[in-house]
Design a protein around this motif. Structure first.
Motif, PDB file in Angstrom:
ATOM      1  N   TYR A  21       0.967  -0.600   0.239  1.00 55.56           N
ATOM      2  CA  TYR A  21      -0.034  -0.006   0.379  1.00 55.56           C
ATOM      3  C   TYR A  21       0.645   1.281   0.508  1.00 55.56           C
ATOM      4  O   TYR A  21       1.068   1.487   0.747  1.00 55.56           O
ATOM      5  CB  TYR A  21      -0.698  -0.129   1.523  1.00 55.56           C
ATOM      6  N   LYS A  30       2.443   4.875  -0.116  1.00 54.32           N
ATOM      7  CA  LYS A  30       2.223   6.582   0.294  1.00 54.32           C
ATOM      8  C   LYS A  30       0.496   7.046  -0.441  1.00 54.32           C
ATOM      9  O   LYS A  30       1.167   6.853  -2.219  1.00 54.32           O
ATOM     10  CB  LYS A  30       3.591   7.215   1.264  1.00 54.32           C
ATOM     11  N   PRO A  62      -5.423  10.410   0.777  1.00 60.07           N
ATOM     12  CA  PRO A  62      -5.752   9.171   1.433  1.00 60.07           C
ATOM     13  C   PRO A  62      -7.126   8.995   2.235  1.00 60.07           C
ATOM     14  O   PRO A  62      -8.057   7.968   2.416  1.00 60.07           O
ATOM     15  CB  PRO A  62      -4.843   8.533   2.688  1.00 60.07           C
ATOM     16  N   ILE A  70       2.658   0.048  10.775  1.00 57.62           N
ATOM     17  CA  ILE A  70       2.221   1.350  10.264  1.00 57.62           C
ATOM     18  C   ILE A  70       1.016   1.169  10.770  1.00 57.62           C
ATOM     19  O   ILE A  70       0.309   2.677  11.036  1.00 57.62           O
ATOM     20  CB  ILE A  70       2.351   1.421   8.360  1.00 57.62           C
ATOM     21  N   GLY A  86      -3.412   0.694  10.261  1.00 54.07           N
ATOM     22  CA  GLY A  86      -4.470   1.039   8.413  1.00 54.07           C
ATOM     23  C   GLY A  86      -5.300  -0.386   8.675  1.00 54.07           C
ATOM     24  O   GLY A  86      -6.306   0.059   7.928  1.00 54.07           O
ATOM     25  N   HIS A 110      -9.679  -0.331  15.049  1.00 53.32           N
ATOM     26  CA  HIS A 110      -8.273  -0.241  14.170  1.00 53.32           C
ATOM     27  C   HIS A 110      -7.951  -1.532  15.642  1.00 53.32           C
ATOM     28  O   HIS A 110      -7.781  -1.321  16.307  1.00 53.32           O
ATOM     29  CB  HIS A 110      -7.234   0.749  14.444  1.00 53.32           C
ATOM     30  N   ASN A 140      -3.024   5.593   3.621  1.00 52.51           N
ATOM     31  CA  ASN A 140      -1.442   5.938   3.911  1.00 52.51           C
ATOM     32  C   ASN A 140      -1.230   7.312   3.600  1.00 52.51           C
ATOM     33  O   ASN A 140      -0.756   7.342   2.471  1.00 52.51           O
ATOM     34  CB  ASN A 140      -1.128   5.427   4.923  1.00 52.51           C
ATOM     35  N   SER A 167       1.591   9.599   4.882  1.00 56.75           N
ATOM     36  CA  SER A 167       2.363   9.534   5.749  1.00 56.75           C
ATOM     37  C   SER A 167       3.025   8.384   4.710  1.00 56.75           C
ATOM     38  O   SER A 167       4.660   8.632   4.636  1.00 56.75           O
ATOM     39  CB  SER A 167       2.677   9.674   6.899  1.00 56.75           C
ATOM     40  N   ASN A 168       2.890   6.991   4.711  1.00 62.05           N
ATOM     41  CA  ASN A 168       4.209   5.998   4.775  1.00 62.05           C
ATOM     42  C   ASN A 168       3.137   4.749   3.643  1.00 62.05           C
ATOM     43  O   ASN A 168       2.124   4.781   3.377  1.00 62.05           O
ATOM     44  CB  ASN A 168       4.137   5.206   6.145  1.00 62.05           C
ATOM     45  N   THR A 169       4.084   4.231   3.279  1.00 63.50           N
ATOM     46  CA  THR A 169       4.047   2.892   2.895  1.00 63.50           C
ATOM     47  C   THR A 169       3.788   1.920   4.064  1.00 63.50           C
ATOM     48  O   THR A 169       4.443   1.556   5.187  1.00 63.50           O
ATOM     49  CB  THR A 169       5.231   2.434   1.326  1.00 63.50           C
ATOM     50  N   ARG A 170       2.759   1.160   3.620  1.00 66.28           N
ATOM     51  CA  ARG A 170       2.318  -0.204   4.438  1.00 66.28           C
ATOM     52  C   ARG A 170       2.195  -1.265   3.502  1.00 66.28           C
ATOM     53  O   ARG A 170       2.138  -1.349   2.536  1.00 66.28           O
ATOM     54  CB  ARG A 170       1.005   0.507   4.713  1.00 66.28           C
TER      55      ARG A 170
END
Length: 360
Positions: A218, A220, A224, A247, A249, A263, A297, A299-302
């Protein structure tokens, strides 16, 4: 060369060609520095992350598996399967280095050039058991999911050795092998509550005769709040064993018609376990397959790595005889597993609509 950003945003066919036919995936889009999400990924308002209700202060059970033989552990597993459909396990016996190695291998596979990954796509893969792709069902979906994946269907060690990508096959196989004991013990506990006292060969094939492992990526995402990583769905499996990174999600829907989502926070070294539709059907609704989704997300890759534990395609699934022997009325009819799976994959993610297909 990749199309320029302005062309991508203005031409629908260029987006699909770039992502799907040329093998860049959504990872390729993310790496172009897009300031806005391509329209193909914008979900209907009711499906967007920004519109869902998040339950605060609630979490799925976390079960310590240090002592597998403790009856309280089996009780906790079955209670979680009935009341939540999801739980996390810690101290499960799968070595931490095995988990770290398969996560690293996932990043390395998706870090390959597009011309390498495209070799495993539909129409180019040497086998139907290996598939690189994007989203869930692009042909059926009105809005695409912000996810790339590599799906590896396990037939045999020889098949995996011959056809799985060399940079990740050893790590994926090791994760599957080391999880075998965990899967078996979980199913033994769950079956015992259903009055199945022993998992003989026939039951073993029915419960865990087929396995598939996915490497999910997934990237960035520029917007999102407008899209999803994975849309809401329940799995068709018996059980799913999920390794997620740190991360976050993954969200699980609360039971009993509640519209809130919970979550599933990353817990170092843990595995997330969820009940699939096949086990809900076999338990005649006692164990619950629950809707879940992944939020994109900004901000970040998951990444995540699920192992789907399934009946064999030729098996017929329905309420187990042991469940009905007390006189309980069946809620579900008997269905051929391959028919059920085809029904699932021919449409977009749509909550738990697939399990309705099996209802009497």
């Amino acid at each position: 060369m990749a199309p320029v950003v302005s062309t991508l945003l203005s031409d629908s066919s260029d987006v699909k060609n770039f992502v799907m036919k040329e093998g860049y995936g959504v990872k390729g889009l993310a790496e172009m520095g897009l300031s806005a999400l391509p329209k193909q990924y914008i979900q209907p308002l009711e499906e967007r992350a920004g519109t869902i209700k998040i339950a605060s202060g609630e979490s799925i059970p976390v079960i310590d598996m240090s002592n597998w033989d403790d009856p309280k552990v089996a009780e906790s597993i079955c209670d979680a399967a009935e009341k939540w459909g999801f739980f996390q396990i810690v101290n499960h016996g799968v070595p931490l280095e095995v988990l770290e190695d398969v996560k690293k291998a996932t990043h390395e596979f998706f870090g390959l050039p597009a011309e390498e990954k495209i070799k495993y796509s539909k129409g180019q893969s040497l086998t139907n058991n290996v598939r690189f792709g994007t989203s869930f069902s692009p042909v059926a979906e009105k809005a695409l999911e912000w996810k790339d994946y590599l799906s590896l269907f396990y037939v045999s060690e020889d098949d995996a050795s011959a056809f799985w990508p060399p940079g990740c096959k050893d790590q994926a196989l090791e994760f599957m092998k080391r999880s075998e004991f965990v899967i078996r013990r979980l199913l033994e506990a769950l079956m015992n509550r259903l009055n199945v006292k022993e998992i003989d060969q026939t039951k073993e094939f029915l419960l865990m005769g087929s396995k598939r492992i996915n490497l999910n990526y997934y990237p960035k995402c520029p917007n999102p709040e407008l899209t999803v990583g994975i849309g809401r769905h329940s799995d068709v499996s018996t059980l799913t064993v999920l390794l997620q990174d740190n991360i976050g999600g993954l969200y699980v829907r609360k039971m009993d018609g509640d519209v809130s989502w919970i979550h599933v926070p990353p817990v170092n070294g843990s595995l997330v376990i969820n009940i699939g539709d096949a086990l809900q059907i076999m338990s005649n609704g006692r164990y619950k397959s629950i809707e879940h989704r992944v939020i994109a997300n900004g901000s970040n890759t998951r990444i995540s790595i699920p192992i789907f534990v399934n009946p064999r395609p030729g098996d017929v699934i329905g309420p187990l005889p042991e469940v009905l022997e007390s006189g309980e009325k069946p809620i579900y009819k008997e269905v051929l597993c391959s028919d059920y799976v085809k029904h699932f994959f021919k449409k977009p993610h749509d909550g738990k609509d697939t399990v309705e297909y099996a209802k009497i």
